[in-house]
Write an enzyme that holds these catalytic residues in place. Structure first.
Site: not given
Ligand code: GLY
Ligand code: MN
Length: 479
Positions: A72, A287, A304, A315, A389, A393, A400, A416, A420, A438, A440
């Site tokens: 709940d 992630h 991140d 971000d 990746h 974005h 995103h 970014e 890796y 990374r 960013e």
């Molecule tokens: N900050 C996580 C991503 O851009 O996917």
């Molecule tokens: Mn990002």
């Protein structure tokens, strides 16, 4: 914490009492809402949407659902992005109906008069007993007087009003269909809408308003840029404090706590997404959000983390050495990623295709990996073993957010690039294993080029190492 069954019991017992007792919501409730966009901004967006969709359309849009965490206990409520964009209304169980050609209703100020309105917001009615448990509700009156809606009614009036709205002259009803099982709660609110639409469906075409609203959201207004700038400034300060505070022996979640503390200290109530704080081999999980491992000397920490300020999410990613000094192999990878980040940002200006910016970054990453011997071929493929990746974005109400293919002024993108190297990858010299980097940044496209909004968080290795020699808020002992 009291249980939901007790809550339900209280609610059932009190149902009979409540409505008549409901008082207008006090405007003091808005005082905490510093920097929130004024109702006129949301109303202008609703007007623009109606202009785009045309006189013979109707829009029906539901608030985001309440999601159950366990038993709940619910997750903290977050309004749906599109609903928030058009309404600024923070409650669940609300439905917005836009009628561009207008509908006649009783004047809320004088029920003997009729007025024509082009919008009706259906909301939960005031209910003092429920409000003791769940907090204030606006109710129809508060939605009009405090949130600027031309007309608002309680839920139970939705069927009757929709029957009139859909009676004649409508060519298209713009109402998203619920595809997602997690949208059960929203589907519940829309049940009367769905059964009404089903009954009269032959009279009009049903369409999805989402693409039109998303196109509106892609280019940011000056108010939106100001909120993104603030979210990014706060996030950058959090990164700087985390860099100063990190010490071998801390848990990843302790570092996460520093980010979240700074967000709230500086007025951002939420994170835009779960903090990703990965040390050592966890830095290669894109992630990662478990954030439980101990941070060890010799680890790189990939953080991140971005704050959400009045709905707008930043971000930023920074990667820094737990002990304050990059090792030689860490620095070799870091310098390649930083070169890609800088080359991409240098290319950002109106008229440039995002695909071309991505290509610049990829070429830089590939050339760097070839230079240090981790990649043999410049065939545009082998380097993908380490580059997992895209370049970035848009950011906005969603971390995103809705993007554009060709850049234009007042879109805000992240840049970014990342490399890796997992601990179990084959054929990798041992010194390069468990390195994830990374970097960013958040970039506002301006008419003359761009502005990096995330500069407050250093990304040059020398500046990071200098900052890390200082101590931060995370180094104050907690007794
Ligand atoms: N900050 C996580 C991503 O851009 O996917
Ligand atoms: Mn990002």
């Amino acid at each position: 914490m009291l249980t939901r069954s007790l809550r339900s019991f209280v609610v059932v017992c009190s149902l009979a009492l409540t409505l008549a007792e409901a008082q207008p919501m006090p405007s003091s409730y808005l005082e905490y809402d510093v920097d929130r966009l004024p109702p006129s901004v949301h109303r202008a967006r609703r007007d623009s949407l109606m202009t785009l969709l045309g006189e013979r359309s109707v829009v029906i849009l539901a608030a985001g659902p309440v999601r159950v965490r366990n038993h709940d206990v619910d997750y903290q409520y977050r309004q749906d992005d599109n609903f928030w964009y058009l309404t600024g209304f923070p409650e669940p169980n609300a439905v917005l109906v836009l009628v561009p050609r207008g509908i006649q209703v009783a004047d809320p100020a004088d029920s003997t008069r009729r007025i024509t309105v082009r919008e009706v917001l259906f909301v939960e009615p005031r209910n003092p007993q429920r409000e003791r448990w769940e907090g204030r509700r606006y109710g129809p009156e508060g939605a009009m007087s405090l949130r600027g809606f031309a007309y608002a009614l309680s839920h139970d009036r939705m069927g009757a009003v929709l029957a009139r709205v859909l009676m004649e002259g409508v060519e298209a009803v713009y109402c998203p269909t619920m595809r997602d099982e997690a949208d059960e709660a929203r589907a519940e609110v829309l049940r009367p809408v769905e059964s009404m639409l089903e009954r009269v469906r032959t009279r009009f075409e049903r369409r999805d308003p989402t693409p039109t609203i998303q196109r509106m959201r892609a280019v940011k207004s000056s108010e939106e840029v100001a909120l993104l700038r603030k979210a990014t400034t706060i996030s950058a300060v959090a990164h700087a404090e985390a860099m100063k505070s990190v010490q071998p022996g801390m848990r990843e979640y302790e570092l996460q706590a520093i980010y979240e503390y700074v967000y709230r200290r500086m007025g951002a109530e939420y994170a835009g997404y779960p903090c990703i704080v990965g040390a050592g081999e966890n830095a290669v999980v894109l992630h990662y959000s478990t954030n439980r491992r101990e941070i060890r000397s010799g680890d790189l920490v990939l953080a991140d983390c971005g704050a959400e300020y009045r709905g707008y999410s930043s971000d930023i990613t920074r990667t820094y050495p737990a002990n304050g000094r990059f090792s030689r192999p860490q620095r070799a990878i870091y310098d390649i990623v930083l070169a890609a980040n800088q080359a991409a940002i240098a290319a950002i200006k109106p008229g440039v295709a995002w695909r071309d910016v991505t290509a610049i970054s990829d070429r830089t990453l590939e050339a760097g990996l070839v230079r240090i011997g981790l990649v043999k071929q410049t065939d545009g493929r082998e380097f993908r073993k380490f580059v997992w990746h895209g370049l970035g974005h848009a950011v906005g109400l969603n971390v995103h957010d809705v993007g554009v293919d060709t850049l234009r002024a007042n879109v805000v993108f992240t840049v970014e690039p990342g490399i890796y190297i997992a601990e179990d990858m084959e054929g990798i010299p041992p010194e390069y294993r468990s390195i994830g980097v990374r970097i960013e940044d958040v970039v506002l496209v301006t008419s003359g080029g761009n502005e990096v909004l995330s500069k407050g968080a250093p990304n040059e290795p020398a500046a990071i190492e200098a900052l890390m020699r200082r101590s931060g808020i995370g180094n104050v002992p907690v007794e």
